[in-house]
Design a protein around this motif. Structure first.
Motif, PDB file in Angstrom:
ATOM      1  N   ALA A   1       0.833  -1.212   0.000  1.00 18.42           N
ATOM      2  CA  ALA A   1       0.000   0.000   0.000  1.00 18.42           C
ATOM      3  C   ALA A   1       0.862   1.255   0.000  1.00 18.42           C
ATOM      4  O   ALA A   1       0.546   2.239  -0.683  1.00 18.42           O
ATOM      5  CB  ALA A   1      -0.919  -0.001   1.222  1.00 18.42           C
ATOM      6  N   ALA A   2       1.964   1.213   0.728  1.00 22.80           N
ATOM      7  CA  ALA A   2       2.857   2.375   0.759  1.00 22.80           C
ATOM      8  C   ALA A   2       3.515   2.597  -0.597  1.00 22.80           C
ATOM      9  O   ALA A   2       3.694   3.740  -1.031  1.00 22.80           O
ATOM     10  CB  ALA A   2       3.921   2.186   1.840  1.00 22.80           C
ATOM     11  N   ALA A   3       3.847   1.515  -1.286  1.00 20.30           N
ATOM     12  CA  ALA A   3       4.436   1.640  -2.623  1.00 20.30           C
ATOM     13  C   ALA A   3       3.429   2.269  -3.579  1.00 20.30           C
ATOM     14  O   ALA A   3       3.765   3.167  -4.362  1.00 20.30           O
ATOM     15  CB  ALA A   3       4.890   0.279  -3.143  1.00 20.30           C
ATOM     16  N   ALA A   4       2.201   1.822  -3.526  1.00 19.46           N
ATOM     17  CA  ALA A   4       1.157   2.371  -4.405  1.00 19.46           C
ATOM     18  C   ALA A   4       0.909   3.842  -4.104  1.00 19.46           C
ATOM     19  O   ALA A   4       0.762   4.665  -5.019  1.00 19.46           O
ATOM     20  CB  ALA A   4      -0.133   1.574  -4.244  1.00 19.46           C
ATOM     21  N   THR A   5       0.891   4.186  -2.840  1.00 22.34           N
ATOM     22  CA  THR A   5       0.666   5.576  -2.454  1.00 22.34           C
ATOM     23  C   THR A   5       1.850   6.454  -2.837  1.00 22.34           C
ATOM     24  O   THR A   5       1.679   7.533  -3.408  1.00 22.34           O
ATOM     25  CB  THR A   5       0.433   5.673  -0.932  1.00 22.34           C
ATOM     26  N   GLY A   6       3.036   5.993  -2.540  1.00 25.46           N
ATOM     27  CA  GLY A   6       4.226   6.787  -2.831  1.00 25.46           C
ATOM     28  C   GLY A   6       4.418   7.045  -4.310  1.00 25.46           C
ATOM     29  O   GLY A   6       4.756   8.155  -4.721  1.00 25.46           O
ATOM     30  N   VAL A   7       4.187   6.041  -5.115  1.00 30.50           N
ATOM     31  CA  VAL A   7       4.379   6.218  -6.549  1.00 30.50           C
ATOM     32  C   VAL A   7       3.254   7.078  -7.140  1.00 30.50           C
ATOM     33  O   VAL A   7       3.414   7.659  -8.212  1.00 30.50           O
ATOM     34  CB  VAL A   7       4.513   4.859  -7.263  1.00 30.50           C
ATOM     35  N   GLY A   8       2.169   7.198  -6.425  1.00 25.36           N
ATOM     36  CA  GLY A   8       1.093   8.086  -6.872  1.00 25.36           C
ATOM     37  C   GLY A   8       1.567   9.520  -6.986  1.00 25.36           C
ATOM     38  O   GLY A   8       1.128  10.271  -7.862  1.00 25.36           O
ATOM     39  N   PHE A   9       2.507   9.906  -6.124  1.00 23.61           N
ATOM     40  CA  PHE A   9       3.055  11.259  -6.203  1.00 23.61           C
ATOM     41  C   PHE A   9       3.872  11.449  -7.473  1.00 23.61           C
ATOM     42  O   PHE A   9       3.860  12.517  -8.083  1.00 23.61           O
ATOM     43  CB  PHE A   9       3.890  11.583  -4.963  1.00 23.61           C
ATOM     44  N   LEU A  10       4.615  10.424  -7.878  1.00 22.42           N
ATOM     45  CA  LEU A  10       5.338  10.498  -9.151  1.00 22.42           C
ATOM     46  C   LEU A  10       4.358  10.648 -10.305  1.00 22.42           C
ATOM     47  O   LEU A  10       4.551  11.469 -11.199  1.00 22.42           O
ATOM     48  CB  LEU A  10       6.169   9.229  -9.378  1.00 22.42           C
ATOM     49  N   GLY A  11       3.314   9.839 -10.281  1.00 22.21           N
ATOM     50  CA  GLY A  11       2.310   9.899 -11.339  1.00 22.21           C
ATOM     51  C   GLY A  11       1.609  11.243 -11.385  1.00 22.21           C
ATOM     52  O   GLY A  11       1.358  11.783 -12.465  1.00 22.21           O
TER      53      GLY A  11
ATOM     54  N   GLY B   1       2.825  14.011 -10.728  1.00 21.03           N
ATOM     55  CA  GLY B   1       3.736  15.003 -11.288  1.00 21.03           C
ATOM     56  C   GLY B   1       3.744  15.047 -12.805  1.00 21.03           C
ATOM     57  O   GLY B   1       4.190  16.028 -13.385  1.00 21.03           O
ATOM     58  N   VAL B   2       3.270  13.995 -13.462  1.00 17.88           N
ATOM     59  CA  VAL B   2       3.284  13.989 -14.930  1.00 17.88           C
ATOM     60  C   VAL B   2       1.943  14.381 -15.533  1.00 17.88           C
ATOM     61  O   VAL B   2       1.837  14.531 -16.745  1.00 17.88           O
ATOM     62  CB  VAL B   2       3.742  12.622 -15.504  1.00 17.88           C
ATOM     63  N   ILE B   3       0.924  14.547 -14.708  1.00 13.21           N
ATOM     64  CA  ILE B   3      -0.394  14.938 -15.214  1.00 13.21           C
ATOM     65  C   ILE B   3      -0.437  16.462 -15.310  1.00 13.21           C
ATOM     66  O   ILE B   3      -0.147  17.163 -14.351  1.00 13.21           O
ATOM     67  CB  ILE B   3      -1.522  14.432 -14.296  1.00 13.21           C
ATOM     68  N   THR B   4      -0.787  16.951 -16.486  1.00 12.06           N
ATOM     69  CA  THR B   4      -0.852  18.392 -16.711  1.00 12.06           C
ATOM     70  C   THR B   4      -2.165  18.761 -17.392  1.00 12.06           C
ATOM     71  O   THR B   4      -2.827  17.910 -17.986  1.00 12.06           O
ATOM     72  CB  THR B   4       0.305  18.878 -17.610  1.00 12.06           C
ATOM     73  N   THR B   5      -2.524  20.036 -17.278  1.00 12.67           N
ATOM     74  CA  THR B   5      -3.669  20.546 -18.025  1.00 12.67           C
ATOM     75  C   THR B   5      -3.231  21.798 -18.763  1.00 12.67           C
ATOM     76  O   THR B   5      -2.434  22.592 -18.264  1.00 12.67           O
ATOM     77  CB  THR B   5      -4.858  20.908 -17.107  1.00 12.67           C
ATOM     78  N   SER B   6      -3.750  21.935 -19.955  1.00 11.47           N
ATOM     79  CA  SER B   6      -3.460  23.106 -20.758  1.00 11.47           C
ATOM     80  C   SER B   6      -4.668  23.402 -21.619  1.00 11.47           C
ATOM     81  O   SER B   6      -5.124  22.541 -22.381  1.00 11.47           O
ATOM     82  CB  SER B   6      -2.226  22.850 -21.639  1.00 11.47           C
ATOM     83  N   ASN B   7      -5.236  24.591 -21.452  1.00 10.57           N
ATOM     84  CA  ASN B   7      -6.434  24.992 -22.197  1.00 10.57           C
ATOM     85  C   ASN B   7      -7.572  23.999 -22.011  1.00 10.57           C
ATOM     86  O   ASN B   7      -8.279  23.664 -22.945  1.00 10.57           O
ATOM     87  CB  ASN B   7      -6.120  25.158 -23.685  1.00 10.57           C
TER      88      ASN B   7
END
Length: 163
Positions: A75-85, A87-93
């Motif tokens: 569970a900690a691995a899934a949660t921790g890597v969620g922060f990496l994920g 960081g790659v999600i962006t929105t533009s227009n």
């Protein structure tokens, strides 16, 4: 910490190799689609392999700790890597991008946890399944369905809401 036999350490090394192979496969798939370029996204073979290997290391270490809880490690691995994920999600227009990349990073972590737990056959099948999903053409996967959902679920501006 307990003393770990050479045989057990070799088994953990094999689990690490399985994790590296599965994460690398996801990274190579991104290169094959032209997604892992410096300009577009820095997430490629090395990132996916390291995420998977890191998760496997945490899992192996969690399995060695007396009275440890391997489920908490996963569970900690899934949660921790969620922060990496995240960081790659962006929105533009108003357009959201990076969701598949984030999901791929999350999948790499899940593959690493499974590899660390010794589920090599499961990891192979899950990696293959992920590759099939990632290879689906975009036009075959819900672009039209998403448009239809938006069209059908948002009431027209000239319609009054029900009381």
């Amino acid at each position: 910490l307990p003393t770990v036999s050479t045989e057990a350490q070799l088994q953990m090394c094999w689990r690490l190799v399985v994790a590296a192979a599965s994460g690398s496969a996801l990274g190579f798939e991104r290169i094959g689609r032209g997604r892992a370029t410096k300009r577009d996204s820095p997430v490629g073979v090395r990132t996916m392999a390291l995420v998977s290997m890191g998760s496997a290391c945490f899992t192996c270490a969690g399995l060695l700790i007396k009275n440890g809880d391997a489920a908490r490690v996963a569970a900690a691995a899934a949660t921790g890597v969620g922060f990496l994920g995240a960081g790659v999600i962006t929105t533009s227009n108003g357009i959201v991008s990076g969701l598949t990349t984030a999901a791929s990073i999350w999948m790499a972590a899940a593959l690493g946890v499974a590899a660390g737990a010794g589920l090599s056959l499961f990891v192979a099948m899950a990696t293959g399944s992920a590759m099939v999903v990632l290879r689906m053409p975009r036009r075959a996967v819900g672009r039209r369905a998403a448009r239809d959902f938006e069209r059908d679920s948002i009431p027209p501006k000239d319609v009054e809401p029900d009381p």
